[in-house]
Design a protein around this motif. Structure first.
Motif, PDB file in Angstrom:
ATOM      1  N   LEU A 269       0.767  -8.464  13.232  1.00 40.66           N
ATOM      2  CA  LEU A 269       1.051  -7.044  13.020  1.00 40.66           C
ATOM      3  C   LEU A 269       2.106  -6.787  11.957  1.00 40.66           C
ATOM      4  CD1 LEU A 269       1.032  -5.732  16.710  1.00 40.66           C
ATOM      5  CD2 LEU A 269      -0.771  -5.485  14.989  1.00 40.66           C
ATOM      6  N   ALA A 270       2.943  -7.772  11.656  1.00 39.98           N
ATOM      7  CA  ALA A 270       4.050  -7.546  10.723  1.00 39.98           C
ATOM      8  C   ALA A 270       3.538  -7.201   9.322  1.00 39.98           C
ATOM      9  CB  ALA A 270       4.941  -8.787  10.676  1.00 39.98           C
ATOM     10  N   ALA A 271       2.564  -7.962   8.836  1.00 33.01           N
ATOM     11  CA  ALA A 271       2.077  -7.757   7.467  1.00 33.01           C
ATOM     12  C   ALA A 271       1.393  -6.391   7.283  1.00 33.01           C
ATOM     13  CB  ALA A 271       1.138  -8.889   7.060  1.00 33.01           C
ATOM     14  N   PRO A 272       0.427  -6.006   8.152  1.00 33.38           N
ATOM     15  CA  PRO A 272      -0.181  -4.680   7.952  1.00 33.38           C
ATOM     16  C   PRO A 272       0.821  -3.541   8.099  1.00 33.38           C
ATOM     17  CG  PRO A 272      -0.919  -5.649  10.032  1.00 33.38           C
ATOM     18  CD  PRO A 272      -0.235  -6.725   9.248  1.00 33.38           C
ATOM     19  N   ALA A 273       1.796  -3.691   9.019  1.00 31.95           N
ATOM     20  CA  ALA A 273       2.813  -2.648   9.167  1.00 31.95           C
ATOM     21  C   ALA A 273       3.634  -2.518   7.885  1.00 31.95           C
ATOM     22  CB  ALA A 273       3.717  -2.971  10.352  1.00 31.95           C
ATOM     23  N   LEU A 274       3.945  -3.652   7.266  1.00 27.88           N
ATOM     24  CA  LEU A 274       4.715  -3.646   6.020  1.00 27.88           C
ATOM     25  C   LEU A 274       3.915  -3.006   4.884  1.00 27.88           C
ATOM     26  CD1 LEU A 274       7.235  -4.542   4.443  1.00 27.88           C
ATOM     27  CD2 LEU A 274       6.089  -6.747   4.062  1.00 27.88           C
TER      28      LEU A 274
END
Length: 372
Positions: free
Chosen positions: A230-235
């Motif tokens: 989830l970290a990458a798409p949120a970023l």
């Protein structure tokens, strides 16, 4: 990680129209397509048509023919996507590489479809709501669906995929084909389009919750796993929402996000097929972060820098496609990866990669296996 070796969808969610069209396509693949035709080539027409239409809608003024071509483009993609797996089971060309290629094409077409609809849809007042919703359901939900596949090994074809096409393809495309482009300025049409977009988003969110439940029950479920996926798409989506949404170069902003999100989906699926953990950030995702320092360039150089970054990201995604394909082809060297036509010396290799019936070269059923 236990991968779904069957490479077939479980419990497909479809209505009578989708079922009839899909079965018709499979019947055509069994009885009409040449036996030695490679299923790989079936992904190319839809891919080329999406690229052409993407260029057209961002180059010319909107015209009725674009909407007709948009409907043809999506229907053709669905039909060929329904045929390739059937043809692979018929001539014994199932492999991890073909499986990955099939989903790579789906991801690329999905990204281009979002950008096409964003350009073809209404541009007044209520326009922004459908764009946000179709972006979420078209790419973010697609990515999370592949994350669920990674965690559970179960392929699933949720109804949101078909509902998306009903609203953003058939409703939009056929409405303009019948009433001309002027209907896009009609307030009643805009309201209906926005409400239908909300319905699609609601159904997509429900499918997402189901995927999250399935992931929670997986042996891979952990806080680290969720942070990792989830970290990458949120970023990426956060940078778009805060930094890029108001760019005057709308195409570059949307295209950069589309490539970055597509690379996440492709990356998690590829690493699943070669039995590796999902990456925190793909190479394309890391390149996407360069939009921040590029904003420090003089205003006259910013457009060139953004377009250059977009080209580099697209080339990187294509290079990674061939890199992953080469690694997967090595798993089934006896099958290979013929692009168009099977060689005359080819003999089907019946590997245990499908729980669906296999078919002979004359279209007759060769064996029957239990459905999963």
């Amino acid at each position: 990680m236990v991968l779904d070796k069957q490479q077939s969808y479980k419990r497909p969610e479809e209505d009578a129209l989708i079922r009839m069209l899909r079965e018709g396509c499979r019947h055509f693949a069994i009885h009409c397509l040449p036996y030695r035709l490679s299923p790989v080539v079936l992904g190319l027409p839809g891919l080329v048509l999406h690229v052409f239409l993407l260029a057209a809608v961002h180059t010319f003024e909107r015209a009725r023919w674009m909407y007709g071509l948009w409907v043809i483009c999506r229907v053709l993609h669905f039909c060929l996507d329904s045929m390739d797996g059937t043809l692979a089971r018929r001539n014994g060309t199932q492999s991890t590489a073909r499986h990955f290629w099939d989903h790579w094409v789906d991801v690329a077409n999905s990204a281009m479809a979002v950008m096409i609809v964003a350009q073809l849809g209404p541009r007044q007042s209520l326009y922004f709501v459908p764009y946000v919703l179709l972006t979420a359901t078209g790419q973010l939900f697609f990515y999370l669906g592949l994350c669920r596949y990674f965690a559970t090994g179960i392929m699933r074809d949720p109804y949101i995929n078909h509902l998306w096409n009903y609203v953003f393809c058939l409703f939009l495309g056929l409405a303009v084909c019948i009433h001309d482009v002027a209907i896009l300025s009609d307030r009643d049409f805009q309201l209906a389009y926005t409400l239908l977009s909300l319905v699609v988003f609601g159904c997509g969110f429900w499918c997402l919750l189901q995927d999250l439940v399935l992931m929670f029950r997986s042996r891979l479920s952990s806080v680290r796993f969720y942070v990792r996926i989830l970290a990458a798409p949120a970023l990426i989506l956060g940078i778009y929402g805060v930094w890029m949404r108001h760019w005057s170069d709308v195409f570059s902003a949307r295209a950069l996000v589309a490539v970055a999100m597509s690379s996440l989906a492709v990356g998690v699926h590829a690493r699943q097929l070669v039995n590796k953990s999902p990456a925190w950030l793909t190479v394309e995702g890391a390149l996407f972060l360069l939009v921040l320092p590029l904003s420090a360039l003089p205003s006259s150089l910013e457009p060139v820098g953004r377009r250059g970054l977009l080209v580099v990201m697209v080339l990187t995604m294509v290079i990674n496609l061939f890199r992953y394909l080469r690694e997967m082809i090595a798993q089934y060297p006896e099958i290979g990866f013929p692009w168009v036509w099977l060689p005359s010396t080819y003999n089907p290799v019946r590997l245990n990669v499908s729980n669906k019936p296999t078919w002979g070269r004359d279209g007759s059923r060769a064996s029957e296996a239990p459905q999963g």
